[in-house]
Design a protein around this motif. Structure first.
Motif, mmCIF file in Angstrom:
data_model
loop_
_atom_site.group_PDB
_atom_site.id
_atom_site.type_symbol
_atom_site.label_atom_id
_atom_site.label_comp_id
_atom_site.label_asym_id
_atom_site.label_seq_id
_atom_site.Cartn_x
_atom_site.Cartn_y
_atom_site.Cartn_z
ATOM 1 N N ILE A 85 16.796 5.503 4.891
ATOM 2 C CA ILE A 85 16.815 6.380 6.059
ATOM 3 C C ILE A 85 15.679 5.953 6.977
ATOM 4 O O ILE A 85 14.534 5.809 6.533
ATOM 5 N N SER A 86 15.994 5.733 8.232
ATOM 6 C CA SER A 86 14.972 5.299 9.190
ATOM 7 C C SER A 86 13.919 6.384 9.366
ATOM 8 O O SER A 86 14.173 7.568 9.104
ATOM 9 N N PRO A 87 12.712 6.015 9.802
ATOM 10 C CA PRO A 87 11.641 7.010 9.964
ATOM 11 C C PRO A 87 12.014 8.185 10.862
ATOM 12 O O PRO A 87 11.550 9.303 10.641
ATOM 13 N N ASP A 88 12.864 7.937 11.876
ATOM 14 C CA ASP A 88 13.244 9.042 12.761
ATOM 15 C C ASP A 88 14.440 9.827 12.234
ATOM 16 O O ASP A 88 14.894 10.803 12.859
ATOM 17 N N GLY A 89 14.978 9.452 11.056
ATOM 18 C CA GLY A 89 16.072 10.179 10.437
ATOM 19 C C GLY A 89 17.424 9.975 11.083
ATOM 20 O O GLY A 89 18.397 10.640 10.707
ATOM 21 N N LYS A 90 17.534 9.004 12.003
ATOM 22 C CA LYS A 90 18.780 8.833 12.744
ATOM 23 C C LYS A 90 19.632 7.654 12.268
ATOM 24 O O LYS A 90 20.729 7.441 12.792
ATOM 25 N N GLN A 91 19.143 6.893 11.303
ATOM 26 C CA GLN A 91 19.909 5.739 10.829
ATOM 27 C C GLN A 91 19.950 5.739 9.303
ATOM 28 O O GLN A 91 18.913 5.797 8.634
ATOM 29 N N ALA A 161 19.516 17.037 7.678
ATOM 30 C CA ALA A 161 19.239 17.144 6.246
ATOM 31 C C ALA A 161 20.513 17.165 5.421
ATOM 32 O O ALA A 161 20.494 16.879 4.226
ATOM 33 N N LEU A 162 21.648 17.518 6.041
ATOM 34 C CA LEU A 162 22.887 17.695 5.293
ATOM 35 C C LEU A 162 23.884 16.555 5.491
ATOM 36 O O LEU A 162 25.035 16.659 5.058
ATOM 37 N N PHE A 163 23.455 15.462 6.097
ATOM 38 C CA PHE A 163 24.396 14.370 6.366
ATOM 39 C C PHE A 163 25.014 13.835 5.069
ATOM 40 O O PHE A 163 26.229 13.685 4.954
ATOM 41 N N LEU A 164 24.187 13.548 4.083
ATOM 42 C CA LEU A 164 24.699 13.045 2.805
ATOM 43 C C LEU A 164 25.493 14.123 2.074
ATOM 44 O O LEU A 164 26.533 13.843 1.467
ATOM 45 N N THR A 165 25.019 15.353 2.132
ATOM 46 C CA THR A 165 25.709 16.452 1.460
ATOM 47 C C THR A 165 27.115 16.626 1.995
ATOM 48 O O THR A 165 28.074 16.835 1.234
ATOM 49 N N HIS A 166 27.291 16.536 3.317
ATOM 50 C CA HIS A 166 28.622 16.694 3.898
ATOM 51 C C HIS A 166 29.582 15.612 3.414
ATOM 52 O O HIS A 166 30.794 15.860 3.299
ATOM 53 N N MET A 167 29.064 14.420 3.118
ATOM 54 C CA MET A 167 29.936 13.355 2.615
ATOM 55 C C MET A 167 30.605 13.739 1.302
ATOM 56 O O MET A 167 31.661 13.225 0.959
ATOM 57 N N THR A 168 29.976 14.650 0.563
ATOM 58 C CA THR A 168 30.456 15.010 -0.773
ATOM 59 C C THR A 168 31.193 16.334 -0.793
ATOM 60 O O THR A 168 31.581 16.800 -1.863
ATOM 61 N N GLU A 169 31.375 16.981 0.358
ATOM 62 C CA GLU A 169 31.944 18.322 0.405
ATOM 63 C C GLU A 169 33.297 18.351 -0.300
ATOM 64 O O GLU A 169 34.218 17.622 0.083
ATOM 65 N N GLY A 459 16.599 19.056 10.216
ATOM 66 C CA GLY A 459 16.381 17.625 10.012
ATOM 67 C C GLY A 459 15.427 17.296 8.884
ATOM 68 O O GLY A 459 15.008 16.144 8.737
ATOM 69 N N VAL A 460 15.096 18.288 8.064
ATOM 70 C CA VAL A 460 14.125 18.098 6.977
ATOM 71 C C VAL A 460 14.868 17.739 5.696
ATOM 72 O O VAL A 460 15.648 18.539 5.170
ATOM 73 N N THR A 461 14.617 16.543 5.167
ATOM 74 C CA THR A 461 15.301 16.092 3.954
ATOM 75 C C THR A 461 14.469 16.278 2.697
ATOM 76 O O THR A 461 14.996 16.147 1.590
ATOM 77 N N ASP A 462 13.193 16.599 2.821
ATOM 78 C CA ASP A 462 12.314 16.756 1.665
ATOM 79 C C ASP A 462 12.721 18.004 0.870
ATOM 80 O O ASP A 462 12.631 19.128 1.376
#
Length: 518
Positions: A85-91, A161-169, A459-462
């Motif tokens: 994940i890029s530092p800005d969370g966009k990639q 924060a939910l980009f990966l989670t949505h892939m698994t819905e 946007g918080v993934t931690d």
């Protein structure tokens, strides 16, 4: 019940003989596991607008995404071995597994990821979760690029924060499919995926047959949820038997091997079958209409919360299979904390003080419930009785389930015994209950500070930071008392003793990999 059982038995009798599936010339003979479902799937496409719960359950064994959900709802690798994940969370840059092939034998590459994404995002695909990727319910995916066959990059317009989670819905995974899933005209044929089972045969209204994928390349991590090692050991036939009583009868007679079961339909103990119980993620709740003239006073709502031995109610309603959980974060999730475990404790002197301070004069409150879902009705009966004993007058109003749903959607109730379907992350559940009733009567909790706090972690993934916020939201909701969360409805499966390896999962989807039949 007898008529339903007979109808179910006749439907099952029309299927091929149990014990062994009818193998193709090229496939080895496998034992057959028969799983009862209430109704047929309405489509074979993941996430299609026509999908139902059983579509999700079937296809969870057939298709896979770049990542997968573990039993505690955390994210694990699947078709991607790792991601950056890029530092800005966009990639998001995914590094794909080597040696994976589709059910038709073609190799899996980054081009298939892009093809699958592009297909799902076409309006004509009927994919119900396009909003997760087009900016409506999450970030907008600006581009999907494939620098090489083993790398795929998703570019987002903002961090999520939910980009990966949505892939698994479960209801609409971002499944990676072969273009062979469509015919030459672009019409859907069937899912050609990478999962441990092949979607082999669908006789509409009767059954769906899955067969083991001989070339499946399992991951090596321990199995957990939809992640980790998957080994297909049997054919699996999903048999449509509409009535639960008929399903139980069919299992007792050996015509089926497994079924989901409600907590009030457990058959007696027997050497031939057993019930597997595990934690669920569907919250059972006691709703309070905060715009009602009487319940608008938080002192009245707090008195209701403190008037009842809530752990005792949960234990009685579930027969000891569930435990009290006052939080919207399921206690089986990795994000659950000790702070989430803090609930309401019965305090009758405080109830008396709060009612007096609020000027409560014995007005009768109406508690709405239904008989379709026995745990909702039983909870309502216990709550009505115990609240009345504590000096809060409550009468039951039993309605049809459809009427109750309409009343929930319109906000036309005072008290309601209700239940929510599981969400794959606490942010989604809090998002459903928080809001403005003027714009959406279905929301239960109107607190602008809580809404702002929830938005602050978009946007918080931690995980540690998210845990802290969910714990804060739990405490704020406990203070406001817009609803009383009772428990997570347990996940129960009735299983023939001929099966080994069956496990439960809070999200309820039954996984048939790693399951054997004697």
């Amino acid at each position: 019940m007898k008529r339903a059982a007979m109808a179910g038995a006749l439907a099952i009798a029309a299927l091929p003989a149990s014990g062994w599936a009818q193998p193709s010339a090229a496939a080895p003979a496998f034992p057959e596991i028969r799983f009862a479902i209430n109704t047929d799937t309405t489509t074979s496409m993941p996430g299609n607008v026509l999908r139902n719960t059983f579509t999700d359950e079937i296809l969870a064994n057939v298709v896979e995404s770049l990542v997968a959900l573990k039993s505690d709802s955390s994210i694990a690798p699947m078709l991607a071995d790792s991601w950056d994940i890029s530092p800005d969370g966009k990639q998001y840059t995914f590094h794909l597994r080597h040696g994976v092939v589709f059910h038709n034998g073609t190799p899996f590459t980054s081009a298939d990821v892009k093809w699958s994404y592009d297909y799902f995002m076409k309006p004509q695909s009927g994919y119900v979760c396009r909003g997760n990727y087009d900016g409506h319910r999450g970030p907008k995916v600006l581009a999907v690029t494939t620098p090489d066959p083993r790398t795929v990059v998703f570019e987002l317009d903002r961090p999520s924060a939910l980009f990966l989670t949505h892939m698994t819905e479960p209801r609409c995974p971002l499944a990676i499919l072969s273009p062979a899933s469509l015919d030459k005209n672009g019409t859907w044929l069937k899912p050609v995926g990478t999962g441990p089972f092949i979607f082999s045969e669908w006789k509409q209204g009767q059954y769906v047959l899955l067969t083991p994928f001989a070339q499946y390349r399992s991951r090596t991590e321990p199995p957990s949820g939809l992640a980790g090692a998957k080994h297909p050991r049997a054919n699996v036939r999903f048999v449509a038997v509409p009535d639960e009583a008929a399903q139980v009868s069919a299992l007792m007679s050996g015509q089926i091997d497994m079924m989901h079961i409600s907590e009030n339909t457990r058959p007696p103990s027997d050497p031939h079958w057993h019930v597997i119980a595990g934690p669920g993620a569907d919250p059972a709740a006691f709703l309070m209409q905060t715009r009602d003239p009487l319940l608008a006073d938080v002192r009245i709502r707090r008195a209701i919360a403190l008037a009842v031995d809530l752990p005792g109610v949960v234990n009685a309603v579930s027969g000891g299979l569930a435990r009290y959980n006052s939080s919207l974060t399921p206690d089986a999730e990795a994000l659950y904390t000790a702070g989430d475990a803090v609930g309401y404790k019965q305090n009758l002197p405080e109830v008396k003080r709060l009612l007096a301070a609020a000027g409560y004069a014995g007005q009768t409150l109406t508690l709405e419930t239904n008989r379709r879902y026995v745990h909702m009705y039983s909870s309502a009966v216990y709550m009505q009785s115990l609240l009345s004993q504590a000096g809060i007058k409550v009468k039951l109003q039993v309605v049809e389930w459809g009427t109750q749903v309409n009343d929930f959607r319109s906000g036309h109730f005072q008290l309601m015994s209700f239940g929510y379907s599981a969400r794959i992350e606490p942010a989604l559940m809090y998002g459903d209950v928080l809001g403005d009733k003027s714009k959406n009567p279905m929301v239960q909790w109107e607190n602008p500070k809580a809404r702002a706090l929830l938005r602050s972690i978009d946007g918080v993934t931690d995980p540690a930071a998210r845990k802290q916020v969910f714990e804060q939201l739990h405490q704020m909701m406990m203070d406001d008392v817009p609803m009383i969360v009772l428990n997570d409805t347990p996940d129960l499966t009735l299983v023939s003793n001929r099966l080994q390896g069956v496990t439960t999962w809070p999200l309820g989807l039954q996984r048939f990999f790693n399951v054997t039949k004697n």
